[in-house]
Scaffold this active site. Sequence first.
Site, PDB file in Angstrom:
ATOM      1  CB  SER A 144      -0.893   0.019   1.238  1.00  0.00           C
ATOM      2  OG  SER A 144      -1.514   1.288   1.395  1.00  0.00           O
ATOM      3  CE1 TYR A 158      -3.676  -2.244   5.012  1.00  0.00           C
ATOM      4  CE2 TYR A 158      -3.081   0.012   4.452  1.00  0.00           C
ATOM      5  CZ  TYR A 158      -3.477  -1.260   4.065  1.00  0.00           C
ATOM      6  OH  TYR A 158      -3.662  -1.547   2.734  1.00  0.00           O
TER       7      TYR A 158
END
Length: 249
Positions: A144, A158
Amino acid sequence: MKDDRRVLIVTGGGRGIGAAVARLAARDGYAVCINYARDDDAAARLVGALRAGGADAIAVRGDVAEPDAVRDLFDRAERELGPVTALVNNAGITGGLGAFRNADLAMLRRVIDVNLLGTMLCAQEAVRRWERAGTAGRMVNVSSIAATLGAAGEYVHYAATKAAVESFTVGLAKELAAAGVRVNAVSPGTTRTDIHAAAGDPGRPARVAAVVPMRRVGEPDEIAEAVLWLLSDKASYVTGAVLRVAGGL
């Protein structure tokens, strides 16, 4: 069964980017095994659509953070489709949104277990099988843009797991390069999937679009196309790469 049959496992393949990867892989001639965590109906619909298009496809429910579930996933894929030749580690969760100081321990552990440990367990299972069979496998890990931006105030936890996935990708690629195994990653920017609603912020894509140089968020198929390129022979000299697919960020 043909010796050159291509069999792909996609973790977290029941929705979003994973489902897009499964669809494009089937289009490109892969037999596809979709791993998913909970939504039986969504997985069944996707498999039905892939089969209707002429692809061999199955779905296997399981938690990628559990070693027994990972072994079962690979066993089922091999038994029903043939030896696995490619793996896309896509399964991932954000956990709750908000300041890191408020993140509870159970949520932190679960995000690490799914995003990082799950990727490692699936990679390990694939590599062991490829080595036994003498297969030059292909692996793509889904990271990501948060790995480099940090996701401050949203999901720092995350972002940290995705940064670890990128480091893991680079190291594993170097370790396996001499055996002909290629390991790469894609780093998507904000993409129009339901992961945002699952995190409690369904309007996030629309809000984030304004800060993306291309002035829009990504679509799952755009990320999937990058994944399929990395799996393909067109990327034959690419390993240890983290391909940013983020609209200019």
